[in-house]
Structure formats: structure tokens, C-alpha cells
Design a protein around this motif. Sequence first.
Motif, PDB file in Angstrom:
ATOM      1  N   ALA A 127       0.742  -1.141   0.138  1.00 36.09           N
ATOM      2  CA  ALA A 127       0.062   0.206   0.019  1.00 36.09           C
ATOM      3  C   ALA A 127       0.947   1.240   0.090  1.00 36.09           C
ATOM      4  O   ALA A 127       0.474   2.276  -0.672  1.00 36.09           O
ATOM      5  CB  ALA A 127      -0.809  -0.097   1.090  1.00 36.09           C
ATOM      6  N   THR A 128       1.994   1.298   0.726  1.00 41.51           N
ATOM      7  CA  THR A 128       2.737   2.455   0.924  1.00 41.51           C
ATOM      8  C   THR A 128       3.584   2.534  -0.591  1.00 41.51           C
ATOM      9  O   THR A 128       3.559   3.651  -1.184  1.00 41.51           O
ATOM     10  CB  THR A 128       3.887   2.116   1.878  1.00 41.51           C
ATOM     11  OG1 THR A 128       3.199   2.108   3.188  1.00 41.51           O
ATOM     12  CG2 THR A 128       4.797   3.598   1.909  1.00 41.51           C
ATOM     13  N   GLU A 129       3.972   1.602  -1.176  1.00 35.28           N
ATOM     14  CA  GLU A 129       4.404   1.577  -2.301  1.00 35.28           C
ATOM     15  C   GLU A 129       3.575   1.999  -3.395  1.00 35.28           C
ATOM     16  O   GLU A 129       4.051   3.015  -4.171  1.00 35.28           O
ATOM     17  CB  GLU A 129       5.194   0.006  -2.832  1.00 35.28           C
ATOM     18  CG  GLU A 129       5.922   0.086  -4.150  1.00 35.28           C
ATOM     19  CD  GLU A 129       6.439  -1.095  -4.612  1.00 35.28           C
ATOM     20  OE1 GLU A 129       7.451  -1.101  -5.135  1.00 35.28           O
ATOM     21  OE2 GLU A 129       5.735  -1.959  -4.640  1.00 35.28           O
ATOM     22  N   ARG A 130       2.539   1.619  -3.585  1.00 42.65           N
ATOM     23  CA  ARG A 130       1.315   2.410  -4.395  1.00 42.65           C
ATOM     24  C   ARG A 130       1.277   3.670  -4.180  1.00 42.65           C
ATOM     25  O   ARG A 130       1.007   4.265  -5.092  1.00 42.65           O
ATOM     26  CB  ARG A 130      -0.019   1.193  -4.186  1.00 42.65           C
ATOM     27  CG  ARG A 130      -0.042   0.060  -4.901  1.00 42.65           C
ATOM     28  CD  ARG A 130      -1.267  -0.415  -4.891  1.00 42.65           C
ATOM     29  NE  ARG A 130      -2.016  -0.659  -3.640  1.00 42.65           N
ATOM     30  CZ  ARG A 130      -1.854  -1.617  -2.869  1.00 42.65           C
ATOM     31  NH1 ARG A 130      -1.165  -2.661  -3.084  1.00 42.65           N
ATOM     32  NH2 ARG A 130      -2.518  -1.727  -1.537  1.00 42.65           N
ATOM     33  N   ALA A 131       1.109   4.065  -3.011  1.00 44.38           N
ATOM     34  CA  ALA A 131       1.051   5.658  -2.681  1.00 44.38           C
ATOM     35  C   ALA A 131       2.440   6.291  -3.116  1.00 44.38           C
ATOM     36  O   ALA A 131       2.026   7.328  -3.700  1.00 44.38           O
ATOM     37  CB  ALA A 131       0.924   5.808  -1.207  1.00 44.38           C
ATOM     38  N   VAL A 132       3.363   5.729  -2.890  1.00 43.16           N
ATOM     39  CA  VAL A 132       4.661   6.427  -3.544  1.00 43.16           C
ATOM     40  C   VAL A 132       4.672   6.620  -4.911  1.00 43.16           C
ATOM     41  O   VAL A 132       4.937   7.480  -5.443  1.00 43.16           O
ATOM     42  CB  VAL A 132       5.889   5.745  -2.953  1.00 43.16           C
ATOM     43  CG1 VAL A 132       7.216   6.246  -3.451  1.00 43.16           C
ATOM     44  CG2 VAL A 132       6.092   5.974  -1.377  1.00 43.16           C
ATOM     45  N   ILE A 133       4.311   5.501  -5.595  1.00 37.98           N
ATOM     46  CA  ILE A 133       4.285   5.325  -7.249  1.00 37.98           C
ATOM     47  C   ILE A 133       3.176   6.310  -7.541  1.00 37.98           C
ATOM     48  O   ILE A 133       3.672   7.308  -8.445  1.00 37.98           O
ATOM     49  CB  ILE A 133       3.920   4.244  -7.533  1.00 37.98           C
ATOM     50  CG1 ILE A 133       5.156   3.186  -7.511  1.00 37.98           C
ATOM     51  CG2 ILE A 133       3.505   4.129  -9.068  1.00 37.98           C
ATOM     52  CD1 ILE A 133       5.034   1.650  -7.600  1.00 37.98           C
TER      53      ILE A 133
END
Length: 83
Positions: free
Chosen positions: A59-65
Motif C-alpha cells: 500500500a505504501t509502495e502504491r502511494a509512493v508510485i
Amino acid sequence: MARGLASVAASAGLFVAAAPAGAQTPALLPLLNQGSTGNAVSRLQRALHINVSGRFGPATERAVIAFQRSDALSVDGIVGPQT
């Protein structure tokens, strides 16, 4: 006006200092990516307005992307010097 994640992270207290361009200094901020944990990840999650777990997961990776795309940054899902 586009704001990089560095600006958002700085407002969340992730940066302690900035160096002039070209300065030879050690990294002041840990590289954050999948599997990272701790307070820096929690601050990043708050800055991204997502659930705060202190664990850099999918979820954090998706938000960063999503943030990287919205600010026309290099999209890699990693929070580093360019983000």
C-alpha cells in the motif's frame, strides 16, 4: 506547482538538513522501499495520508508510485534522493 515527495517528507520531519548541490555528504535520509520499517516509514505514511503502520508494504509502495507519477518524478516506488 509540482511538489516533490522530498518537500512533503520534509514537512513531515523526514529531513534534518539539506546540502548544496554537488556537496560530498553522507546520506541524511534512509532509502525507504518495500520491507523498510520504523519511524521514517510512519512519517512518510502520514505525509502521504495513508494508513500508518510503520511498515513499507504494497500500500505504501502504491502511494509512493502515485505520488511520483503525479509530480512527474522517476517512478520506482522507492523514496530516495530524487523522490
